[in-house]
Motif scaffolding. Structure first.
Motif, short mmCIF file in Angstrom:
data_model
loop_
_atom_site.label_atom_id
_atom_site.label_comp_id
_atom_site.label_asym_id
_atom_site.label_seq_id
_atom_site.Cartn_x
_atom_site.Cartn_y
_atom_site.Cartn_z
N SER A 67 0.65 -1.73 0.25
CA SER A 67 0.04 0.06 0.06
C SER A 67 0.77 1.32 0.08
CB SER A 67 -1.18 0.05 1.44
OG SER A 67 -1.63 0.59 1.59
N ILE A 68 1.47 1.19 0.83
CA ILE A 68 2.81 2.41 0.99
C ILE A 68 3.51 2.69 -0.46
CG2 ILE A 68 4.81 3.29 2.06
CD1 ILE A 68 3.69 1.53 4.48
N TYR A 69 3.38 1.52 -1.02
CA TYR A 69 4.23 1.41 -2.00
C TYR A 69 3.65 2.32 -3.18
CZ TYR A 69 7.01 0.44 -5.91
OH TYR A 69 7.68 0.18 -7.79
N SER A 70 2.74 1.93 -3.51
CA SER A 70 1.78 2.82 -4.45
C SER A 70 1.20 3.70 -4.56
CB SER A 70 -0.04 1.63 -4.60
OG SER A 70 -0.11 2.09 -3.13
N GLU A 71 1.54 4.37 -3.04
CA GLU A 71 1.04 5.55 -3.32
C GLU A 71 2.49 6.56 -3.02
OE1 GLU A 71 -0.45 6.95 0.93
OE2 GLU A 71 -1.74 4.86 0.44
N LEU A 72 3.25 5.89 -2.64
CA LEU A 72 4.56 6.91 -2.51
C LEU A 72 6.07 6.23 -4.05
CD1 LEU A 72 6.30 6.60 1.02
CD2 LEU A 72 4.66 8.77 -0.18
N ARG A 73 5.41 5.25 -5.27
CA ARG A 73 6.78 5.32 -5.96
C ARG A 73 6.93 6.40 -7.04
NH1 ARG A 73 3.86 0.35 -9.22
NH2 ARG A 73 1.54 0.74 -9.24
N ALA A 74 5.14 6.94 -7.46
CA ALA A 74 5.08 8.38 -8.39
C ALA A 74 5.95 9.55 -7.96
CB ALA A 74 4.12 8.56 -8.56
N GLN A 75 5.97 9.64 -6.67
CA GLN A 75 6.49 10.79 -5.74
C GLN A 75 8.51 10.93 -5.36
OE1 GLN A 75 4.53 11.83 -2.04
NE2 GLN A 75 6.08 13.25 -1.69
N TYR A 76 9.44 9.54 -4.98
CA TYR A 76 10.79 9.28 -4.89
C TYR A 76 10.27 8.39 -5.73
CZ TYR A 76 9.28 11.57 -0.67
OH TYR A 76 8.70 12.26 0.22
N ASP A 77 12.32 8.00 -5.75
CA ASP A 77 12.94 6.78 -6.57
C ASP A 77 13.16 5.65 -5.32
OD1 ASP A 77 14.43 5.48 -8.31
OD2 ASP A 77 16.58 6.54 -7.71
N LEU A 78 11.78 4.84 -5.87
CA LEU A 78 11.42 3.71 -4.68
C LEU A 78 11.64 2.16 -5.65
CD1 LEU A 78 10.94 3.49 -0.95
CD2 LEU A 78 8.89 3.98 -2.29
N ASP A 79 12.23 1.93 -4.40
CA ASP A 79 12.01 -0.38 -5.22
C ASP A 79 11.88 -0.88 -4.19
OD1 ASP A 79 11.50 -2.28 -6.75
OD2 ASP A 79 13.87 -1.87 -7.27
N VAL A 80 11.02 -1.55 -4.16
CA VAL A 80 10.60 -2.89 -2.64
C VAL A 80 12.04 -3.92 -3.43
CG1 VAL A 80 9.68 -4.22 -1.52
CG2 VAL A 80 8.75 -1.80 -2.84
N PHE A 81 12.81 -3.88 -2.57
CA PHE A 81 13.28 -5.71 -1.65
C PHE A 81 12.74 -6.79 -1.05
CE2 PHE A 81 17.50 -7.72 -0.63
CZ PHE A 81 17.42 -8.42 -1.23
N SER A 82 11.99 -7.37 -1.89
CA SER A 82 11.43 -8.67 -0.95
C SER A 82 11.51 -9.99 -0.89
CB SER A 82 9.57 -9.11 -1.31
OG SER A 82 8.96 -7.72 -1.42
N ILE A 83 12.60 -10.16 0.26
CA ILE A 83 13.92 -10.69 0.20
C ILE A 83 13.38 -12.24 0.21
CG2 ILE A 83 13.60 -10.94 2.97
CD1 ILE A 83 17.19 -10.73 2.76
N THR A 84 12.35 -12.61 1.28
CA THR A 84 12.23 -13.76 0.91
C THR A 84 10.88 -14.44 -0.26
OG1 THR A 84 10.17 -13.65 2.03
CG2 THR A 84 12.29 -13.78 3.34
N ALA A 85 10.53 -13.64 -1.00
CA ALA A 85 9.18 -13.51 -1.93
C ALA A 85 9.77 -14.77 -2.76
CB ALA A 85 8.85 -12.45 -2.85
N PRO A 86 9.10 -16.16 -3.00
CA PRO A 86 8.41 -16.83 -4.29
C PRO A 86 9.49 -16.13 -6.03
CG PRO A 86 6.91 -17.75 -2.79
CD PRO A 86 7.07 -16.04 -2.28
N CYS A 87 10.26 -17.34 -6.60
CA CYS A 87 10.97 -16.75 -7.60
C CYS A 87 10.10 -17.23 -8.81
CB CYS A 87 12.12 -16.49 -7.58
SG CYS A 87 13.16 -15.06 -5.96
N ILE A 88 10.05 -16.72 -9.77
CA ILE A 88 9.83 -17.69 -11.04
C ILE A 88 10.56 -18.70 -11.30
CG2 ILE A 88 10.34 -16.26 -12.80
CD1 ILE A 88 7.97 -16.68 -14.28
N GLU A 89 12.03 -18.66 -11.14
CA GLU A 89 13.09 -19.82 -11.43
C GLU A 89 12.59 -20.61 -10.27
OE1 GLU A 89 14.72 -15.48 -12.16
OE2 GLU A 89 13.54 -16.78 -10.63
N GLU A 90 11.98 -20.63 -9.42
CA GLU A 90 11.37 -21.94 -8.81
C GLU A 90 11.10 -22.93 -9.39
OE1 GLU A 90 10.16 -21.05 -5.43
OE2 GLU A 90 11.79 -19.04 -4.96
#
Length: 209
Positions: free
Chosen positions: A19-42
């Motif tokens: 929710s926060i990312y969707s609001e702030l990404r247009a205003q700031y140079d922002l990226d999200v690092f989801s360190i444990t998120a599943p990857c398509i490579e799996e």
């Protein structure tokens, strides 16, 4: 600047970050690092697919899988991004393995060695949540195949205890290399919780500009 939100499962980290990312990404140079998120490579990589299947019963395979996820998710980050918001961090591995070798300092050293190629947060936001409330949140979402054993109430209570020991006990906190730790309590009002988190994140974004 890298700010990571930590806390037990079901505390609302991922929901708030999305929710926060969707609001702030247009205003700031922002990226999200989801360190444990599943990857398509799996699914496409035979080695990772086999490791994922073994991870259901083998702690060593589970460790390797989550390390590979960290590597792949970090690789996807824009290298020119000025501010990174983390959905968990390397510190999560401290918590999940805290008692495995009956020596927390050994655990931290072992994780740091394994994850030495993974970036470490400058700031930890500890989202504290009551384990019973967290369990209710988990009941309202889709069940996970991998990691479901960490979602029973006894496991959530243990994780909460470890986070408190790690962040509140100077004996361990001093080993976090002087990183800043911000504690915020979970509240039922999700909008209020989001605004509280946003104010903290905005502070560090502006501080870094």
């Amino acid at each position: 600047m890298y700010v990571a939100i930590e806390g037990i499962k079901g505390s609302g980290k991922s929901t708030m970050i999305d929710s926060i990312y969707s609001e702030l990404r247009a205003q700031y140079d922002l990226d999200v690092f989801s360190i444990t998120a599943p990857c398509i490579e799996e699914s496409s990589n035979k080695l990772l697919k086999g490791i994922k299947e073994q991870a259901l019963t083998d702690d060593v395979c589970k460790e390797y899988l989550f390390f590979k996820r960290a590597c792949l998710n970090q690789k996807r980050l824009n290298p020119n991004t000025r501010f990174i918001l983390g959905d968990r961090s390397v510190l999560t591995s401290y918590v999940t393995r805290w008692e495995r070798w009956e020596d927390p300092f050994f655990t931290m050293k072992r994780v740091d060695e394994q994850y030495k190629c993974i970036m470490k947060p400058d700031v930890f936001i500890w989202l504290r949540s009551n384990p019973n409330i967290a369990r209710n949140q988990i009941n309202n979402r889709q069940a996970k195949i991998l990691g479901s054993s960490d979602e029973i109430i006894s496991a959530l209570e243990k994780s909460d205890e470890i986070y408190r020991e790690l962040f509140s006990n100077n004996f361990y906190a001093s080993d976090l290399s002087g990183k800043q730790i911000v504690m915020i309590d979970h509240v039922e009002d999700k909008q209020l919780l989001k605004e509280n988190l946003k104010s903290i994140i905005n502070f560090y974004i502006n501080k870094n500009n």
